[in-house]
Write a protein that holds these residues in place. Structure first.
Motif, PDB file in Angstrom:
ATOM      1  N   SER A  24       0.819  -1.213   0.000  1.00 50.10           N
ATOM      2  CA  SER A  24       0.000   0.000   0.000  1.00 50.10           C
ATOM      3  C   SER A  24       0.854   1.265   0.000  1.00 50.10           C
ATOM      4  O   SER A  24       0.365   2.343  -0.309  1.00 50.10           O
ATOM      5  CB  SER A  24      -0.957   0.011   1.188  1.00 50.10           C
ATOM      6  OG  SER A  24      -0.242   0.096   2.389  1.00 50.10           O
ATOM      7  N   MET A  25       2.140   1.123   0.325  1.00 50.22           N
ATOM      8  CA  MET A  25       3.017   2.282   0.417  1.00 50.22           C
ATOM      9  C   MET A  25       3.898   2.477  -0.814  1.00 50.22           C
ATOM     10  O   MET A  25       4.394   3.572  -1.049  1.00 50.22           O
ATOM     11  CB  MET A  25       3.932   2.153   1.644  1.00 50.22           C
ATOM     12  CG  MET A  25       3.216   1.972   2.959  1.00 50.22           C
ATOM     13  SD  MET A  25       2.350   3.426   3.488  1.00 50.22           S
ATOM     14  CE  MET A  25       3.668   4.369   4.153  1.00 50.22           C
ATOM     15  N   GLU A  26       4.087   1.426  -1.623  1.00 53.98           N
ATOM     16  CA  GLU A  26       5.093   1.488  -2.676  1.00 53.98           C
ATOM     17  C   GLU A  26       4.770   2.458  -3.813  1.00 53.98           C
ATOM     18  O   GLU A  26       5.674   2.871  -4.534  1.00 53.98           O
ATOM     19  CB  GLU A  26       5.394   0.088  -3.223  1.00 53.98           C
ATOM     20  CG  GLU A  26       4.232  -0.602  -3.878  1.00 53.98           C
ATOM     21  CD  GLU A  26       4.520  -2.070  -4.164  1.00 53.98           C
ATOM     22  OE1 GLU A  26       5.631  -2.547  -3.873  1.00 53.98           O
ATOM     23  OE2 GLU A  26       3.620  -2.736  -4.679  1.00 53.98           O
ATOM     24  N   ASP A  27       3.520   2.843  -3.992  1.00 51.02           N
ATOM     25  CA  ASP A  27       3.165   3.792  -5.041  1.00 51.02           C
ATOM     26  C   ASP A  27       3.287   5.245  -4.596  1.00 51.02           C
ATOM     27  O   ASP A  27       3.128   6.156  -5.401  1.00 51.02           O
ATOM     28  CB  ASP A  27       1.731   3.532  -5.536  1.00 51.02           C
ATOM     29  CG  ASP A  27       1.624   2.212  -6.277  1.00 51.02           C
ATOM     30  OD1 ASP A  27       2.637   1.754  -6.838  1.00 51.02           O
ATOM     31  OD2 ASP A  27       0.526   1.630  -6.307  1.00 51.02           O
ATOM     32  N   SER A  28       3.582   5.453  -3.345  1.00 50.64           N
ATOM     33  CA  SER A  28       3.675   6.802  -2.796  1.00 50.64           C
ATOM     34  C   SER A  28       5.064   7.393  -3.053  1.00 50.64           C
ATOM     35  O   SER A  28       6.088   6.806  -2.676  1.00 50.64           O
ATOM     36  CB  SER A  28       3.403   6.770  -1.295  1.00 50.64           C
ATOM     37  OG  SER A  28       3.768   7.980  -0.701  1.00 50.64           O
ATOM     38  N   LYS A  29       5.085   8.566  -3.683  1.00 48.59           N
ATOM     39  CA  LYS A  29       6.361   9.248  -3.928  1.00 48.59           C
ATOM     40  C   LYS A  29       7.024   9.644  -2.615  1.00 48.59           C
ATOM     41  O   LYS A  29       8.244   9.595  -2.480  1.00 48.59           O
ATOM     42  CB  LYS A  29       6.144  10.481  -4.799  1.00 48.59           C
ATOM     43  CG  LYS A  29       5.782  10.154  -6.216  1.00 48.59           C
ATOM     44  CD  LYS A  29       5.579  11.410  -7.040  1.00 48.59           C
ATOM     45  CE  LYS A  29       5.147  11.046  -8.449  1.00 48.59           C
ATOM     46  NZ  LYS A  29       4.923  12.237  -9.274  1.00 48.59           N
ATOM     47  N   ILE A  30       6.213  10.028  -1.649  1.00 49.77           N
ATOM     48  CA  ILE A  30       6.743  10.442  -0.348  1.00 49.77           C
ATOM     49  C   ILE A  30       7.423   9.266   0.346  1.00 49.77           C
ATOM     50  O   ILE A  30       8.524   9.405   0.884  1.00 49.77           O
ATOM     51  CB  ILE A  30       5.622  11.037   0.535  1.00 49.77           C
ATOM     52  CG1 ILE A  30       5.129  12.339  -0.080  1.00 49.77           C
ATOM     53  CG2 ILE A  30       6.107  11.247   1.966  1.00 49.77           C
ATOM     54  CD1 ILE A  30       3.890  12.903   0.571  1.00 49.77           C
ATOM     55  N   THR A  31       6.773   8.093   0.324  1.00 48.66           N
ATOM     56  CA  THR A  31       7.358   6.914   0.955  1.00 48.66           C
ATOM     57  C   THR A  31       8.635   6.500   0.247  1.00 48.66           C
ATOM     58  O   THR A  31       9.635   6.161   0.895  1.00 48.66           O
ATOM     59  CB  THR A  31       6.359   5.743   0.958  1.00 48.66           C
ATOM     60  OG1 THR A  31       5.182   6.148   1.649  1.00 48.66           O
ATOM     61  CG2 THR A  31       6.943   4.512   1.629  1.00 48.66           C
ATOM     62  N   THR A  32       8.624   6.531  -1.073  1.00 52.41           N
ATOM     63  CA  THR A  32       9.816   6.186  -1.848  1.00 52.41           C
ATOM     64  C   THR A  32      10.980   7.105  -1.494  1.00 52.41           C
ATOM     65  O   THR A  32      12.107   6.642  -1.270  1.00 52.41           O
ATOM     66  CB  THR A  32       9.515   6.258  -3.359  1.00 52.41           C
ATOM     67  OG1 THR A  32       8.417   5.390  -3.653  1.00 52.41           O
ATOM     68  CG2 THR A  32      10.714   5.856  -4.185  1.00 52.41           C
ATOM     69  N   GLU A  33      10.713   8.389  -1.407  1.00 51.24           N
ATOM     70  CA  GLU A  33      11.755   9.359  -1.052  1.00 51.24           C
ATOM     71  C   GLU A  33      12.222   9.143   0.390  1.00 51.24           C
ATOM     72  O   GLU A  33      13.417   9.202   0.690  1.00 51.24           O
ATOM     73  CB  GLU A  33      11.246  10.790  -1.243  1.00 51.24           C
ATOM     74  CG  GLU A  33      12.263  11.864  -0.952  1.00 51.24           C
ATOM     75  CD  GLU A  33      13.451  11.867  -1.897  1.00 51.24           C
ATOM     76  OE1 GLU A  33      14.504  12.398  -1.491  1.00 51.24           O
ATOM     77  OE2 GLU A  33      13.348  11.350  -3.031  1.00 51.24           O
TER      78      GLU A  33
END
Length: 90
Positions: A24-33
């Motif tokens: 659920s987190m992998e598509d988030s740019k914020i989480t990736t950064e």
């Protein structure tokens, strides 16, 4: 009490800040950064070479540590509830 998060790694429950499902987190740019910066800063611990299913954030000795675990967040939540139930008995 300790929570087994995969391989031979356990964390103290009192150090636990959050458990997040990787899918659920992998598509988030914020989480990736966030994960990119955390890796660069040396805050990330990969628990095993298996697929990462969960991001676990802890605060240990005043330092944030991010664990990448192959165990699902649902399974970890069940373990926490089981540990909580056991502590009532003791």
């Amino acid at each position: 009490m300790f929570l087994h998060i995969g391989a031979d790694v356990e964390i103290r429950l009192k150090d636990l800040v959050g458990i997040f499902d990787m899918k659920s987190m992998e598509d988030s740019k914020i989480t990736t950064e966030f994960l990119k910066v955390a890796r660069e800063e040396g805050f990330v611990c990969v628990v095993s070479k298996d697929d990462i299913k969960t991001i676990i954030i802890t605060e240990e000795k005043g330092r944030n540590v991010i664990y990448l675990s192959p165990i699902s967040s649902a399974t970890l939540q069940k373990r926490i509830h089981l540990l909580s139930d056991l502590s009532i008995i003791n």
